[in-house]
Motif scaffolding. Sequence first.
Motif, PDB file in Angstrom:
ATOM      1  N   TRP A   1       0.848  -1.205   0.000  1.00  0.00           N
ATOM      2  CA  TRP A   1       0.000   0.000   0.000  1.00  0.00           C
ATOM      3  C   TRP A   1       0.879   1.249   0.000  1.00  0.00           C
TER       4      TRP A   1
ATOM      5  N   ASN B   1      -3.125   7.154   8.406  1.00  0.00           N
ATOM      6  CA  ASN B   1      -3.208   8.067   7.255  1.00  0.00           C
ATOM      7  C   ASN B   1      -1.986   8.966   7.132  1.00  0.00           C
TER       8      ASN B   1
ATOM      9  N   VAL C   1       2.754   7.103   8.025  1.00  0.00           N
ATOM     10  CA  VAL C   1       3.621   6.409   7.060  1.00  0.00           C
ATOM     11  C   VAL C   1       4.324   7.395   6.117  1.00  0.00           C
TER      12      VAL C   1
ATOM     13  N   LEU D   1      -4.242  20.815   6.552  1.00  0.00           N
ATOM     14  CA  LEU D   1      -2.966  20.159   6.924  1.00  0.00           C
ATOM     15  C   LEU D   1      -2.423  20.955   8.093  1.00  0.00           C
TER      16      LEU D   1
ATOM     17  N   ARG E   1       3.188   9.990  -6.702  1.00  0.00           N
ATOM     18  CA  ARG E   1       2.076  10.220  -7.640  1.00  0.00           C
ATOM     19  C   ARG E   1       1.857  11.706  -7.877  1.00  0.00           C
ATOM     20  N   ILE E   2       2.096  12.535  -6.853  1.00  0.00           N
ATOM     21  CA  ILE E   2       2.004  13.995  -7.052  1.00  0.00           C
ATOM     22  C   ILE E   2       3.115  14.441  -8.003  1.00  0.00           C
TER      23      ILE E   2
HETATM   24  O1  UT7 Z   1       3.979  17.723   1.803  1.00  0.00           O
HETATM   25  C1  UT7 Z   1       2.786  18.279   1.370  1.00  0.00           C
HETATM   26  C2  UT7 Z   1       1.658  17.776   2.108  1.00  0.00           C
HETATM   27  N1  UT7 Z   1       1.289  16.427   1.937  1.00  0.00           N
HETATM   28  C3  UT7 Z   1       0.920  15.871   0.762  1.00  0.00           C
HETATM   29  O2  UT7 Z   1       1.100  16.399  -0.289  1.00  0.00           O
HETATM   30  C4  UT7 Z   1       0.196  14.550   0.830  1.00  0.00           C
HETATM   31  C5  UT7 Z   1      -1.001  14.568  -0.077  1.00  0.00           C
HETATM   32  N2  UT7 Z   1      -1.814  13.391  -0.010  1.00  0.00           N
HETATM   33  C6  UT7 Z   1      -1.401  12.145  -0.365  1.00  0.00           C
HETATM   34  O3  UT7 Z   1      -0.249  11.963  -0.696  1.00  0.00           O
HETATM   35  C7  UT7 Z   1      -2.403  11.030  -0.398  1.00  0.00           C
HETATM   36  O4  UT7 Z   1      -3.704  11.556  -0.333  1.00  0.00           O
HETATM   37  C8  UT7 Z   1      -2.195   9.989   0.726  1.00  0.00           C
HETATM   38  C9  UT7 Z   1      -0.906   9.207   0.498  1.00  0.00           C
HETATM   39  C10 UT7 Z   1      -2.136  10.691   2.086  1.00  0.00           C
HETATM   40  C11 UT7 Z   1      -3.350   8.986   0.728  1.00  0.00           C
HETATM   41  O5  UT7 Z   1      -3.445   8.362  -0.537  1.00  0.00           O
HETATM   42  P1  UT7 Z   1      -4.863   8.216  -1.264  1.00  0.00           P
HETATM   43  O6  UT7 Z   1      -4.647   7.469  -2.496  1.00  0.00           O
HETATM   44  O7  UT7 Z   1      -5.443   9.601  -1.362  1.00  0.00           O
HETATM   45  O8  UT7 Z   1      -5.644   7.311  -0.250  1.00  0.00           O
HETATM   46  P2  UT7 Z   1      -7.040   7.624   0.468  1.00  0.00           P
HETATM   47  O9  UT7 Z   1      -6.850   8.650   1.540  1.00  0.00           O
HETATM   48  O10 UT7 Z   1      -8.084   7.843  -0.565  1.00  0.00           O
HETATM   49  O11 UT7 Z   1      -7.324   6.228   1.149  1.00  0.00           O
HETATM   50  C12 UT7 Z   1      -7.620   5.054   0.379  1.00  0.00           C
HETATM   51  C13 UT7 Z   1      -7.787   3.891   1.319  1.00  0.00           C
HETATM   52  C14 UT7 Z   1      -8.735   4.175   2.470  1.00  0.00           C
HETATM   53  O12 UT7 Z   1      -9.452   2.985   2.736  1.00  0.00           O
HETATM   54  P3  UT7 Z   1     -10.956   2.781   2.204  1.00  0.00           P
HETATM   55  O13 UT7 Z   1     -11.728   3.916   2.796  1.00  0.00           O
HETATM   56  O14 UT7 Z   1     -10.850   2.859   0.716  1.00  0.00           O
HETATM   57  O15 UT7 Z   1     -11.311   1.430   2.716  1.00  0.00           O
HETATM   58  C15 UT7 Z   1      -7.799   4.471   3.615  1.00  0.00           C
HETATM   59  O16 UT7 Z   1      -8.391   4.178   4.870  1.00  0.00           O
HETATM   60  O17 UT7 Z   1      -6.520   3.565   1.910  1.00  0.00           O
HETATM   61  C16 UT7 Z   1      -6.667   3.515   3.328  1.00  0.00           C
HETATM   62  N3  UT7 Z   1      -5.412   3.916   3.934  1.00  0.00           N
HETATM   63  C17 UT7 Z   1      -4.431   3.035   4.176  1.00  0.00           C
HETATM   64  N4  UT7 Z   1      -4.330   1.707   3.974  1.00  0.00           N
HETATM   65  C18 UT7 Z   1      -3.187   1.107   4.333  1.00  0.00           C
HETATM   66  C19 UT7 Z   1      -5.025   5.130   4.340  1.00  0.00           C
HETATM   67  N5  UT7 Z   1      -3.785   5.065   4.857  1.00  0.00           N
HETATM   68  C20 UT7 Z   1      -3.400   3.777   4.764  1.00  0.00           C
HETATM   69  C21 UT7 Z   1      -2.225   3.084   5.128  1.00  0.00           C
HETATM   70  N6  UT7 Z   1      -2.152   1.767   4.873  1.00  0.00           N
HETATM   71  N7  UT7 Z   1      -1.154   3.705   5.690  1.00  0.00           N
END
Ligand code: UT7
Length: 361
Positions: free
Chosen positions: A33, A151, A154, A189, A254-255
Amino acid sequence: MRNAEITGWGKCMPPNVLSNHDLEQLVDTSDEWITSRTGIKERRISHVEASELGAVAAKRALAAAGKTAEDVDLILVATCSGDSIIPATASLVQKHLEAWNAAAMDINAACSGFVYGLVTGTSMISSGGYETVLIVGTEKLHYIMDFTDRNTCVLFGDGAGAVVLEATEDDAGLLASDLGIDGSVGHILEVPVDGSHGDRTHPDPQMCGISMEGQEVFKRAVTKMGESSTISLEKAGIALEEVDLLIPHQANVRIIDATARRLGLDEGKVFVNIHSYGNTSAATIPVALTEALEQGRIQPGSLIVFAAFGGGLTWGSAVYRWGKRIEPIAESDAQLPPTDLTTMDLLQPNFDFFGLPEKMA
Ligand code: UT7
């Protein structure tokens, strides 16, 4: 015309590693993941404060520039996880370096902090007052990492990078930049309270850790890093085809990929090292720049675009022409003090404060 050129560079990554497999033992996550969603394989956890990481990176950058701490007349420290609010982390970096001739201040633009620092440092030199500016991006982000929240826990890591900026009459340095912020969405954030040194005082631990609406930040990061880079390129009168290297903030691969796609930039011209360190906020760009030089990805005269997005919500980009020298003048023997502590020892205070991670409870 008087401009400012990067003449020294260095990084300091603390030795303790936290891998995706380690995280699998703590929270309900998987290497698969984390790797597929972010590109991160491991990150570092520091046994020293942000100022000490920053000072070692700075000593290495000064040696690369052939300068001493006495030569520095301004220190800009980009950080959002500094040792204390007062004194500023820049003040502590000055003390570590014994750079007694320097003024010093912090810049908190979160992950965009280094780009803000580069623009500020260049302006301070171009306007005539300063000759040698040290810009440090340093973070001890693990202090605010809540391992009950998969969330966010990691994503982040600790580390520092630094550059020395010197006045130049050569055709090198910043050609154009674009900085911005949207304070109306700053809350998506946030770390509402506390600095990173001393006792945590707030009764509600959740107020002290990073909280983030990941998808909202993701969308805005992709849009703004691309838009801002285009604005800077237009201001500089540089066509995309002329760009040799994009050094983006490393928050999520991905960003980075989406930003390069939006710009229409070949992926071979994008520097990525997020797999090794995760998101080290203000440190990602100077660390990436240092590694790009070490790997021969930058040549004399290379055109580089720096692009960042982060808490605030801030963004920034800069179009930069590299100068003549791509080798360090000298190497510093500065090192962090050794530690016998394990990564889990270093994270124990987080577990005590925020609560035990799911799999330890
Ligand atoms: O530095 C500048 C500030 N930060 C950023 O730029 C970060 C911006 N955001 C991201 O990089 C992404 O949104 C994340 C990496 C934080 C999350 O990726 P995503 O593809 O947007 O995932 P999501 O939040 O849509 O979550 C998808 C699924 C969820 O489960 P359900 O609801 O589909 O069942 C989450 O609960 O992944 C789950 N999930 C995880 N699963 C395993 C969230 N965190 C985790 C995890 N391990 N650590």
